[in-house]
Structures are given as structure tokens and as C-alpha cells.
Design a protein around this motif. Structure first.
Motif, PDB file in Angstrom:
ATOM      1  N   GLU A 100       0.823  -1.434   0.136  1.00 16.38           N
ATOM      2  CA  GLU A 100       0.271   0.431  -0.082  1.00 16.38           C
ATOM      3  C   GLU A 100       0.492   1.074   0.083  1.00 16.38           C
ATOM      4  N   LEU A 101       2.380   1.005   0.434  1.00 13.09           N
ATOM      5  CA  LEU A 101       2.962   2.303   0.852  1.00 13.09           C
ATOM      6  C   LEU A 101       3.335   2.479  -0.601  1.00 13.09           C
ATOM      7  N   ARG A 102       4.040   1.707  -0.377  1.00 11.24           N
ATOM      8  CA  ARG A 102       5.080   1.757  -2.389  1.00 11.24           C
ATOM      9  C   ARG A 102       3.425   2.513  -3.299  1.00 11.24           C
ATOM     10  N   GLU A 103       2.413   1.980  -3.604  1.00 10.97           N
ATOM     11  CA  GLU A 103       1.180   2.458  -4.144  1.00 10.97           C
ATOM     12  C   GLU A 103       0.996   3.405  -4.065  1.00 10.97           C
ATOM     13  N   ALA A 104       0.923   3.908  -2.622  1.00  7.93           N
ATOM     14  CA  ALA A 104       0.491   5.607  -2.370  1.00  7.93           C
ATOM     15  C   ALA A 104       1.778   5.765  -2.628  1.00  7.93           C
ATOM     16  N   SER A 105       3.253   5.422  -3.234  1.00  3.42           N
ATOM     17  CA  SER A 105       4.541   6.920  -2.887  1.00  3.42           C
ATOM     18  C   SER A 105       4.139   7.290  -4.498  1.00  3.42           C
ATOM     19  N   ALA A 106       4.052   6.226  -5.327  1.00  4.81           N
ATOM     20  CA  ALA A 106       4.147   6.358  -7.188  1.00  4.81           C
ATOM     21  C   ALA A 106       3.391   7.797  -7.290  1.00  4.81           C
ATOM     22  N   GLU A 107       2.064   8.138  -6.899  1.00  2.01           N
ATOM     23  CA  GLU A 107       1.456   9.026  -6.698  1.00  2.01           C
ATOM     24  C   GLU A 107       1.454  10.658  -5.597  1.00  2.01           C
ATOM     25  N   ARG A 108       1.885  10.203  -3.696  1.00  2.33           N
ATOM     26  CA  ARG A 108       2.634  11.479  -3.775  1.00  2.33           C
ATOM     27  C   ARG A 108       3.846  10.817  -2.901  1.00  2.33           C
ATOM     28  N   ASP A 109       4.195  12.165  -2.365  1.00  2.00           N
ATOM     29  CA  ASP A 109       5.051  11.577  -1.444  1.00  2.00           C
ATOM     30  C   ASP A 109       4.240  11.125   0.128  1.00  2.00           C
ATOM     31  N   ILE A 110       5.604  10.478   0.462  1.00  2.00           N
ATOM     32  CA  ILE A 110       5.433   9.908   1.986  1.00  2.00           C
ATOM     33  C   ILE A 110       6.096   9.938   3.137  1.00  2.00           C
TER      34      ILE A 110
ATOM     35  N   PRO B 146      19.687   6.109  18.016  1.00  2.00           N
ATOM     36  CA  PRO B 146      19.421   4.619  18.742  1.00  2.00           C
ATOM     37  C   PRO B 146      19.431   4.981  16.046  1.00  2.00           C
ATOM     38  N   LEU B 147      19.239   3.599  16.086  1.00  2.00           N
ATOM     39  CA  LEU B 147      18.086   2.836  14.438  1.00  2.00           C
ATOM     40  C   LEU B 147      17.124   3.593  14.885  1.00  2.00           C
ATOM     41  N   SER B 148      17.133   4.404  13.442  1.00  2.00           N
ATOM     42  CA  SER B 148      15.553   4.373  13.360  1.00  2.00           C
ATOM     43  C   SER B 148      14.721   3.037  12.133  1.00  2.00           C
ATOM     44  N   HIS B 149      13.745   2.832  12.941  1.00  2.00           N
ATOM     45  CA  HIS B 149      13.234   1.476  12.006  1.00  2.00           C
ATOM     46  C   HIS B 149      11.820   2.210  10.896  1.00  2.00           C
ATOM     47  N   ALA B 150      11.772   3.243  11.344  1.00  2.00           N
ATOM     48  CA  ALA B 150      10.939   4.275   9.783  1.00  2.00           C
ATOM     49  C   ALA B 150      12.003   4.241   8.321  1.00  2.00           C
ATOM     50  N   ALA B 151      13.075   4.756   9.366  1.00  2.00           N
ATOM     51  CA  ALA B 151      14.755   4.793   7.723  1.00  2.00           C
ATOM     52  C   ALA B 151      14.620   3.276   7.434  1.00  2.00           C
ATOM     53  N   LEU B 152      14.643   2.873   7.997  1.00  2.00           N
ATOM     54  CA  LEU B 152      14.647   1.234   7.424  1.00  2.00           C
ATOM     55  C   LEU B 152      13.759   0.937   6.604  1.00  2.00           C
ATOM     56  N   LEU B 153      12.720   1.090   7.396  1.00  2.00           N
ATOM     57  CA  LEU B 153      11.226   0.989   5.846  1.00  2.00           C
ATOM     58  C   LEU B 153      11.024   2.059   4.568  1.00  2.00           C
ATOM     59  N   ARG B 154      12.167   3.356   5.274  1.00  2.00           N
ATOM     60  CA  ARG B 154      12.223   3.707   3.825  1.00  2.00           C
ATOM     61  C   ARG B 154      13.593   3.152   2.969  1.00  2.00           C
ATOM     62  N   THR B 155      13.858   2.663   2.967  1.00  2.00           N
ATOM     63  CA  THR B 155      14.819   2.048   2.788  1.00  2.00           C
ATOM     64  C   THR B 155      14.598   0.934   2.058  1.00  2.00           C
ATOM     65  N   HIS B 156      13.900  -0.293   2.380  1.00  2.00           N
ATOM     66  CA  HIS B 156      12.541  -1.102   1.598  1.00  2.00           C
ATOM     67  C   HIS B 156      12.174  -0.856   0.868  1.00  2.00           C
ATOM     68  N   LEU B 157      10.914   0.029   1.115  1.00  2.00           N
ATOM     69  CA  LEU B 157       9.791   1.005   0.223  1.00  2.00           C
ATOM     70  C   LEU B 157      11.002   1.586  -0.855  1.00  2.00           C
ATOM     71  N   THR B 158      11.403   2.166  -0.848  1.00  2.00           N
ATOM     72  CA  THR B 158      12.304   2.515  -2.028  1.00  2.00           C
ATOM     73  C   THR B 158      13.395   1.327  -2.447  1.00  2.00           C
ATOM     74  N   GLY B 159      13.165   0.500  -2.067  1.00  2.00           N
ATOM     75  CA  GLY B 159      14.767  -0.095  -3.046  1.00  2.00           C
ATOM     76  C   GLY B 159      16.154  -0.747  -2.756  1.00  2.00           C
ATOM     77  N   GLU B 160      15.887   0.178  -2.020  1.00  2.00           N
ATOM     78  CA  GLU B 160      16.961   0.435  -1.377  1.00  2.00           C
ATOM     79  C   GLU B 160      18.423  -0.465  -0.321  1.00  2.00           C
ATOM     80  N   TRP B 161      17.363  -1.359   0.527  1.00  2.00           N
ATOM     81  CA  TRP B 161      17.928  -2.349   1.824  1.00  2.00           C
ATOM     82  C   TRP B 161      19.226  -2.866   1.184  1.00  2.00           C
ATOM     83  N   PRO B 162      20.705  -2.471   2.108  1.00  2.00           N
ATOM     84  CA  PRO B 162      21.348  -2.412   1.563  1.00  2.00           C
ATOM     85  C   PRO B 162      22.167  -3.434   2.487  1.00  2.00           C
ATOM     86  N   TRP B 163      21.838  -3.969   3.411  1.00  2.00           N
ATOM     87  CA  TRP B 163      22.132  -5.063   4.207  1.00  2.00           C
ATOM     88  C   TRP B 163      21.878  -6.813   3.705  1.00  2.00           C
ATOM     89  N   ALA B 164      22.387  -7.327   3.305  1.00  2.00           N
ATOM     90  CA  ALA B 164      22.783  -8.854   3.598  1.00  2.00           C
ATOM     91  C   ALA B 164      21.542  -9.367   4.560  1.00  2.00           C
TER      92      ALA B 164
END
Length: 183
Positions: free
Chosen positions: A137-147, A164-182
Motif C-alpha cells: 500500500e505504501l509503495r502504491e501511494a508513493s507512486a502518486e504522492r510523497d510519504i 538509536p537506529l530508526s525503524h522508519a529509516a529502515l522502512l524507507r530503504t525497504h520501500l525504495t528498494g535500497e535495503w543494502p544489508w544482506a
């Protein structure tokens, strides 16, 4: 469109991001966004390095495997479903000496390694196995507007141990296909 990570305490979020979908992904956020919180009790989350052992939440795993000077792990944290009483504090337990590699493990991981080998795989597992519909849902929404993802911290650098590490920042990398950690 763009996915932003913004501090939840900021008062000008809506004005700064007109038309954006604002999702408070903290433990105090509304449904359905609260489900992205590491405290959320999805249940059935595999504990890294612990075949057959599951946790109610990602935070339960992180806190359960934390070792303080003079104390062992606390497997009771794995079963906490209230989103409360999960944190182990230095004030109460003393200095953290590392995170155990699983409930039966003997290796202690330093903070950054624990983030990479325990926290990141656990949170990603939840994104892929418990939250795939909301991620879609977030990926679809991000095609039309900012999240805008709201979190209490905005640090998305795993190696930055000063915050502390931000889980929202991790979610952002997952949504944008940038998750760099194996995994």
C-alpha cells in the motif's frame, strides 16, 4: 515521489509536506501504521540463531538477547505482547556488554554487529512476512504522492552508534528498494 523520515515530535510536518501521506509508524501511531513499530506483537517472528524459537515482536528479540555485565539474556522478553515493559535499561541493569547470538548462543556481538545480524534481519523478516500488504500500500501511494514516516529518531545509518537506529529509516530503504544489508 519521495519517502521522508521525520521526527514525530516535529510540529510542522503537514505544512512542510503538503499533500503527503503521513504515517506515524511508532508504537503510539494509529492503526494500521502502528504495526510497523518494532514493539508491535505480530507473533511468530523467528529469533536469529535460535531454530524453533519465536518472538512476539522485533523489540522483544533485541531486548531478550541483550547481555548486561553480570546478567544473562532474558527470554521472557520474547513473549511480551503488551508493547510495554520491553526495554532493559542501563540504569537498572548496568553496562551492556553485547548481544548473544541466539538464546543458546555463546558468542557476544558488539553493538553494530548486533544491529546487522539480529535487528536488521528480524525487522526485514517482519516487513516481508507480516507487513507485505501494508508495504505494498505504501509503495502504491508513493507512486502518486510523497510519504512521510514519523519516528522518534531519524538515524538510518547502521554504523552510527551514537543514536538509536530508526525503524522508519529502515522502512524507507525497504520501500525504495535500497535495503543494502544482506540477510
Amino acid at each position: 515521489m519521495t519517502v521522508h523520515v521525520v521526527n514525530r515530535r516535529r510540529t510542522t510536518v503537514a505544512a512542510s509536506h503538503p499533500g503527503a501521506l503521513i504515517a506515524d509508524v511508532t508504537s503510539r501511531g494509529p492503526e494500521p501504521w502502528v504495526r510497523f513499530s518494532p514493539f508491535y506483537p505480530h507473533g511468530g517472528i523467528p529469533v536469529p540463531y535460535s531454530p524453533g524459537v519465536e518472538s512476539a515482536s522485533v523489540e522483544g528479540i533485541w531486548q531478550a538477547l541483550k547481555v548486561f555485565r553480570g546478567t544473562g539474556i532474558d527470554v521472557g522478553k520474547l513473549g511480551v505482547t503488551s508493547m510495554k515493559g520491553l526495554k532493559h535499561t542501563v540504569r537498572k541493569h548496568g553496562e551492556v556488554v553485547g548481544h548473544r547470538t541466539g538464546v543458546e548462543g555463546s558468542e557476544l556481538l558488539a553493538y553494530e554487529q548486533a544491529r546487522r545480524r539480529i535487528y536488521l534481519p528480524s525487522y526485514r523478516w517482519v516487513l516481508e512476512n507480516k507487513l507485505a500488504d501494508l508495504v505494498g500500500e505504501l509503495r502504491e501511494a508513493s507512486a502518486e504522492r510523497d510519504i512521510v514516516l514519523l519516528d522518534y529518531t531519524t538515524n538510518g545509518e547502521v554504523e552510527n552508534l551514537s543514536k538509536p537506529l530508526s525503524h522508519a529509516a529502515l522502512l524507507r530503504t525497504h520501500l525504495t528498494g535500497e535495503w543494502p544489508w544482506a540477510l
